[in-house]
Scaffold this active site. Sequence first.
Site, PDB file in Angstrom:
ATOM      1  N   TRP A  28       0.933  -1.150  -0.137  1.00  0.00           N
ATOM      2  CA  TRP A  28       0.050   0.044   0.063  1.00  0.00           C
ATOM      3  C   TRP A  28       0.717   1.430   0.062  1.00  0.00           C
ATOM      4  O   TRP A  28       0.567   2.218  -0.612  1.00  0.00           O
ATOM      5  CB  TRP A  28      -0.865   0.064   1.189  1.00  0.00           C
ATOM      6  N   ASP A  88      -1.336   6.951   6.317  1.00  0.00           N
ATOM      7  CA  ASP A  88      -2.582   6.118   5.800  1.00  0.00           C
ATOM      8  C   ASP A  88      -2.897   4.894   7.108  1.00  0.00           C
ATOM      9  O   ASP A  88      -1.938   4.054   7.324  1.00  0.00           O
ATOM     10  CB  ASP A  88      -2.089   5.084   4.733  1.00  0.00           C
ATOM     11  N   LYS A 113     -12.508  -1.128   6.845  1.00  0.00           N
ATOM     12  CA  LYS A 113     -11.988  -2.167   7.714  1.00  0.00           C
ATOM     13  C   LYS A 113     -12.326  -2.390   9.210  1.00  0.00           C
ATOM     14  O   LYS A 113     -12.727  -3.274   9.779  1.00  0.00           O
ATOM     15  CB  LYS A 113     -10.349  -2.112   7.517  1.00  0.00           C
TER      16      LYS A 113
HETATM   17  N1  PMP Z   1      -3.984   1.487   2.282  1.00  0.00           N
HETATM   18  C1  PMP Z   1      -4.039   0.311   3.137  1.00  0.00           C
HETATM   19  C2  PMP Z   1      -3.364   0.184   4.338  1.00  0.00           C
HETATM   20  C3  PMP Z   1      -5.029  -0.685   2.733  1.00  0.00           C
HETATM   21  O1  PMP Z   1      -5.191  -1.724   3.385  1.00  0.00           O
HETATM   22  C4  PMP Z   1      -6.040  -0.541   1.739  1.00  0.00           C
HETATM   23  C5  PMP Z   1      -6.960  -1.208   1.260  1.00  0.00           C
HETATM   24  N2  PMP Z   1      -6.970  -2.904   1.313  1.00  0.00           N
HETATM   25  C6  PMP Z   1      -5.791   0.653   1.107  1.00  0.00           C
HETATM   26  C7  PMP Z   1      -5.053   1.697   1.448  1.00  0.00           C
HETATM   27  C8  PMP Z   1      -6.943   1.036  -0.239  1.00  0.00           C
HETATM   28  O2  PMP Z   1      -7.956   1.407   0.331  1.00  0.00           O
HETATM   29  P1  PMP Z   1      -9.155   1.655  -0.647  1.00  0.00           P
HETATM   30  O3  PMP Z   1      -9.835   0.256  -1.131  1.00  0.00           O
HETATM   31  O4  PMP Z   1     -10.193   2.302   0.322  1.00  0.00           O
HETATM   32  O5  PMP Z   1      -8.927   2.403  -1.606  1.00  0.00           O
END
Ligand code: PMP
Length: 298
Positions: free
Chosen positions: A100, A170, A194
């Site tokens: 990520w 994030d 989440k």
């Molecule tokens: N950052 C992290 C740490 C994640 O776990 C995720 C999703 N799994 C994201 C960003 C992306 O999030 P989204 O699906 O809301 O775009």
Amino acid sequence: MKEVYNFSAGPATLPKSVLIKVQEELLSYNDSGMSVLELSHRGNDFEPILEDCKKLLKELLNIPEGYHIVFTQGGASLAFYMIALNYGKKKVAYVDTGVWSDKAIEQARLIPNLEVDIIATSKEDKYLSIPKQIKVASNYDYVHITTNNTIEGTCFFNHIETNGVPLIADMSSNLLSSEYDVSKFDLIYAGAQKNLGPAGVTIVIIKDELLNQGKNNLPHMLDYKTYVKNNSMYNTPPTFSIYVTKLVLEWLKSFGGVKAIEKYNQDKAKLLYDFLDNSKVFYNPINKEDRSLVNIPF
Ligand code: PMP
């Protein structure tokens, strides 16, 4: 009804009491004769939902004065780009801790004439740990970290020393599941699906000083100032996701707040890590002090 154990990282399981409340209220919200799904976002019934959601976030996260909370769409993935677009002027710093954070870096690199530096990485360690003693030079516009690495199973349990550089995090996979001192951060963002509620809403907490440093003349929907100025209602916000998020926050408050859920998460994670560490079949490869409380690969 047959129930299953749902270990999905997200959209993740929601408290059953929340789902029951959603079901009970679904046809007529607050005696309005309308479903919450049908309420106007500018009407008398929806605005208190949004305000309560912000109030609960402020209380549960202990957000000091001088911060704004906004609700955006496009997930954390759009925030990757928006952050660099709004606050990346010359040079920005990223800590690379896995999939990520890589995606966040990739999006920042789309901004023309912006130098994007990876100032620390655990790549050589196959992302099994979190980089330590990170040094941030004072001439960066911001430094970005991913507090919980959902796929790799690592976690920053503290903020990093930033040498006065704005700290952006994030927290998509661990906002409200462990305590963090919000005052150490300049921007925190998290897709809701989440820990907070259904997919479709992203929570963004921005310190006013950073907000005021944002670039001007950006497309309205990509400019965090638009969301602040219009109380997240420049366009139609994801009303149902905000409503369910509010219910989850009420549930968390009745659970005892972040301190209580952190303890619960520690106990729950310990059960699994102890099992894995003693197993002859399974193992968890993560550096012990960096092990996530919420994502445990094995
Ligand atoms: N950052 C992290 C740490 C994640 O776990 C995720 C999703 N799994 C994201 C960003 C992306 O999030 P989204 O699906 O809301 O775009």
